[in-house]
Write an enzyme that holds these catalytic residues in place. Structure first.
Site, PDB file in Angstrom:
ATOM      1  N   ALA A  59       0.959  -1.205   0.079  1.00  0.00           N
ATOM      2  CA  ALA A  59       0.020   0.045  -0.100  1.00  0.00           C
ATOM      3  C   ALA A  59       0.883   1.119  -0.070  1.00  0.00           C
ATOM      4  O   ALA A  59       0.273   2.353  -0.472  1.00  0.00           O
ATOM      5  CB  ALA A  59      -0.997   0.085   1.126  1.00  0.00           C
ATOM      6  N   GLU A  61       3.315   1.801  -1.541  1.00  0.00           N
ATOM      7  CA  GLU A  61       3.740   2.323  -2.789  1.00  0.00           C
ATOM      8  C   GLU A  61       2.539   2.723  -3.985  1.00  0.00           C
ATOM      9  O   GLU A  61       2.864   3.473  -4.879  1.00  0.00           O
ATOM     10  CB  GLU A  61       4.446   1.000  -3.718  1.00  0.00           C
ATOM     11  CG  GLU A  61       5.650   0.668  -3.350  1.00  0.00           C
ATOM     12  CD  GLU A  61       5.982   0.144  -1.659  1.00  0.00           C
ATOM     13  OE1 GLU A  61       5.124  -0.749  -1.575  1.00  0.00           O
ATOM     14  OE2 GLU A  61       6.908   0.471  -1.181  1.00  0.00           O
ATOM     15  N   ALA A  83      -4.627  -3.627   0.962  1.00  0.00           N
ATOM     16  CA  ALA A  83      -5.305  -4.059   2.179  1.00  0.00           C
ATOM     17  C   ALA A  83      -4.252  -3.883   3.340  1.00  0.00           C
ATOM     18  O   ALA A  83      -3.302  -4.720   3.093  1.00  0.00           O
ATOM     19  CB  ALA A  83      -5.726  -5.643   2.231  1.00  0.00           C
ATOM     20  N   VAL A  84      -4.395  -3.197   4.306  1.00  0.00           N
ATOM     21  CA  VAL A  84      -3.384  -3.211   5.300  1.00  0.00           C
ATOM     22  C   VAL A  84      -4.028  -3.664   6.450  1.00  0.00           C
ATOM     23  O   VAL A  84      -5.005  -3.376   6.942  1.00  0.00           O
ATOM     24  CB  VAL A  84      -2.927  -1.693   5.626  1.00  0.00           C
ATOM     25  CG1 VAL A  84      -1.532  -1.738   6.521  1.00  0.00           C
ATOM     26  CG2 VAL A  84      -2.792  -0.926   4.342  1.00  0.00           C
ATOM     27  N   ILE A  85      -3.203  -4.819   7.150  1.00  0.00           N
ATOM     28  CA  ILE A  85      -3.592  -5.518   8.291  1.00  0.00           C
ATOM     29  C   ILE A  85      -2.943  -4.956   9.352  1.00  0.00           C
ATOM     30  O   ILE A  85      -1.832  -5.412   9.304  1.00  0.00           O
ATOM     31  CB  ILE A  85      -4.089  -6.864   7.823  1.00  0.00           C
ATOM     32  CG1 ILE A  85      -5.025  -7.111   6.628  1.00  0.00           C
ATOM     33  CG2 ILE A  85      -4.628  -7.633   9.043  1.00  0.00           C
ATOM     34  CD1 ILE A  85      -5.109  -8.499   6.270  1.00  0.00           C
ATOM     35  N   THR A  89       3.107  -4.277  15.477  1.00  0.00           N
ATOM     36  CA  THR A  89       3.947  -2.915  15.542  1.00  0.00           C
ATOM     37  C   THR A  89       3.300  -1.807  14.964  1.00  0.00           C
ATOM     38  O   THR A  89       2.395  -1.929  14.362  1.00  0.00           O
ATOM     39  CB  THR A  89       5.191  -3.280  14.886  1.00  0.00           C
ATOM     40  OG1 THR A  89       4.924  -3.286  13.322  1.00  0.00           O
ATOM     41  CG2 THR A  89       5.999  -4.536  15.076  1.00  0.00           C
ATOM     42  N   HIS A  91       4.078  -0.159  12.369  1.00  0.00           N
ATOM     43  CA  HIS A  91       3.985  -0.173  10.885  1.00  0.00           C
ATOM     44  C   HIS A  91       2.693  -0.078  10.261  1.00  0.00           C
ATOM     45  O   HIS A  91       2.838   0.932   9.319  1.00  0.00           O
ATOM     46  CB  HIS A  91       4.902  -1.819  10.365  1.00  0.00           C
ATOM     47  CG  HIS A  91       5.149  -1.690   9.208  1.00  0.00           C
ATOM     48  ND1 HIS A  91       6.194  -1.122   8.771  1.00  0.00           N
ATOM     49  CD2 HIS A  91       4.557  -2.206   8.041  1.00  0.00           C
ATOM     50  CE1 HIS A  91       6.476  -1.143   7.499  1.00  0.00           C
ATOM     51  NE2 HIS A  91       5.592  -1.998   6.939  1.00  0.00           N
ATOM     52  N   PHE A 116     -10.660   5.256  -3.640  1.00  0.00           N
ATOM     53  CA  PHE A 116     -10.042   5.067  -2.478  1.00  0.00           C
ATOM     54  C   PHE A 116     -10.402   3.580  -1.877  1.00  0.00           C
ATOM     55  O   PHE A 116     -11.424   3.385  -1.164  1.00  0.00           O
ATOM     56  CB  PHE A 116     -10.019   5.998  -1.419  1.00  0.00           C
ATOM     57  CG  PHE A 116      -9.173   5.789   0.046  1.00  0.00           C
ATOM     58  CD1 PHE A 116      -7.949   5.761  -0.413  1.00  0.00           C
ATOM     59  CD2 PHE A 116      -9.657   5.650   1.122  1.00  0.00           C
ATOM     60  CE1 PHE A 116      -6.789   5.394   0.771  1.00  0.00           C
ATOM     61  CE2 PHE A 116      -8.794   5.087   2.179  1.00  0.00           C
ATOM     62  CZ  PHE A 116      -7.540   5.275   1.968  1.00  0.00           C
ATOM     63  N   ARG A 130     -15.024  -7.177   4.095  1.00  0.00           N
ATOM     64  CA  ARG A 130     -15.174  -6.119   3.020  1.00  0.00           C
ATOM     65  C   ARG A 130     -14.550  -6.354   1.495  1.00  0.00           C
ATOM     66  O   ARG A 130     -14.389  -5.538   0.826  1.00  0.00           O
ATOM     67  CB  ARG A 130     -14.326  -4.971   3.612  1.00  0.00           C
ATOM     68  CG  ARG A 130     -15.107  -4.358   4.910  1.00  0.00           C
ATOM     69  CD  ARG A 130     -14.104  -3.678   5.780  1.00  0.00           C
ATOM     70  NE  ARG A 130     -14.877  -3.130   7.012  1.00  0.00           N
ATOM     71  CZ  ARG A 130     -14.873  -4.017   8.003  1.00  0.00           C
ATOM     72  NH1 ARG A 130     -14.957  -5.361   8.110  1.00  0.00           N
ATOM     73  NH2 ARG A 130     -15.954  -3.608   9.051  1.00  0.00           N
TER      74      ARG A 130
HETATM   75  N1  INI Z   1       1.549  -3.464   2.831  1.00  0.00           N
HETATM   76  C1  INI Z   1       0.171  -3.673   2.683  1.00  0.00           C
HETATM   77  O1  INI Z   1      -0.288  -3.373   1.658  1.00  0.00           O
HETATM   78  N2  INI Z   1      -0.519  -4.279   3.612  1.00  0.00           N
HETATM   79  C2  INI Z   1       0.063  -4.432   5.071  1.00  0.00           C
HETATM   80  O2  INI Z   1      -0.646  -5.058   5.893  1.00  0.00           O
HETATM   81  C3  INI Z   1       1.343  -4.193   5.091  1.00  0.00           C
HETATM   82  N3  INI Z   1       1.939  -4.652   6.287  1.00  0.00           N
HETATM   83  O3  INI Z   1       1.364  -4.957   7.380  1.00  0.00           O
HETATM   84  O4  INI Z   1       3.084  -4.427   6.605  1.00  0.00           O
HETATM   85  C4  INI Z   1       2.416  -3.684   3.832  1.00  0.00           C
HETATM   86  N4  INI Z   1       3.582  -3.385   4.209  1.00  0.00           N
HETATM   87  C5  INI Z   1       4.359  -3.156   3.092  1.00  0.00           C
HETATM   88  C6  INI Z   1       4.474  -1.729   2.732  1.00  0.00           C
HETATM   89  O5  INI Z   1       3.240  -1.337   2.153  1.00  0.00           O
HETATM   90  C7  INI Z   1       5.607  -1.512   1.708  1.00  0.00           C
HETATM   91  O6  INI Z   1       5.496  -2.271   0.354  1.00  0.00           O
HETATM   92  C8  INI Z   1       7.056  -1.833   2.375  1.00  0.00           C
HETATM   93  O7  INI Z   1       7.227  -1.265   3.508  1.00  0.00           O
HETATM   94  C9  INI Z   1       7.962  -1.433   1.281  1.00  0.00           C
HETATM   95  O8  INI Z   1       8.243  -0.194   1.056  1.00  0.00           O
END
Ligand code: INI
Length: 156
Positions: A59, A61, A83-85, A89, A91, A116, A130
């Site tokens: 996400a 990028e 999808a960010v889960i 941490t 992150h 979006f 979802r």
């Molecule tokens: N990227 C996602 O799209 N979803 C996630 O859940 C996620 N987690 O959990 O880390 C995630 N991380 C990678 C991030 O988007 C970048 O691709 C990475 O940091 C490299 O730039």
């Protein structure tokens, strides 16, 4: 009541070129969002040849690729999917914040509608719900939103 001039976008995708930018991370979920978005566009008149899917690692990028597409391409609109889960941490918070802020900025700076469709969920179950289960498909919803916005922007 009063009859005022109202501008609304018709949900008609005929003739529109649409880019779908989608992350590979959590592809099990994102694949369903992509399917939902394509299905929505085609059912509303888009040609399959006019839809392009661009995959990015995660996400984080999404904004960069949306920016290049918005600046240099012939697309009428973009649908950003991911999808960010939440993990254990912080992150999660950084990825969500940067992706959502970045996408909003690009849309505002370029004037190009960007749907979006980034899921930000506490767990996989919420994401699956979802992505075509009982809370709908956020990919389809993002497609509907971009379509309506493109058609509104054409009129103002
Ligand atoms: N990227 C996602 O799209 N979803 C996630 O859940 C996620 N987690 O959990 O880390 C995630 N991380 C990678 C991030 O988007 C970048 O691709 C990475 O940091 C490299 O730039």
């Amino acid at each position: 009541m009063y009859s005022v001039k109202t501008i609304e976008g018709q949900l008609n995708a005929q003739g529109l070129k649409i880019a779908i930018v989608a992350s590979r991370f959590n592809d099990f979920v994102v694949g369903r969002l992509i399917d939902g978005a394509i299905d929505y566009l085609v059912r509303h008149g888009a040609s399959v040849e006019d839809i392009t899917v661009i995959r990015v690692p995660g996400a984080y990028e999404l904004p960069l690729v949306c920016k290049k597409l918005a600046a240099f391409s012939q697309y009428s609109g973009i649908i950003a999917l991911g999808a960010v889960i939440r993990g254990s941490t912080p992150h999660f918070d950084y990825v969500c914040a940067e992706a959502s802020k970045g996408i909003a900025q690009i849309s505002l700076q370029t004037g190009l509608p960007i749907g979006f469709g980034l899921l930000t969920c506490d767990n996989l179950e919420q994401a699956i719900e979802r992505a075509g289960a009982h809370v709908g498909n956020k990919g389809s919803e993002a497609a509907a939103a971009v379509l309506e916005t493109i058609r509104v922007m054409e009129q103002i």
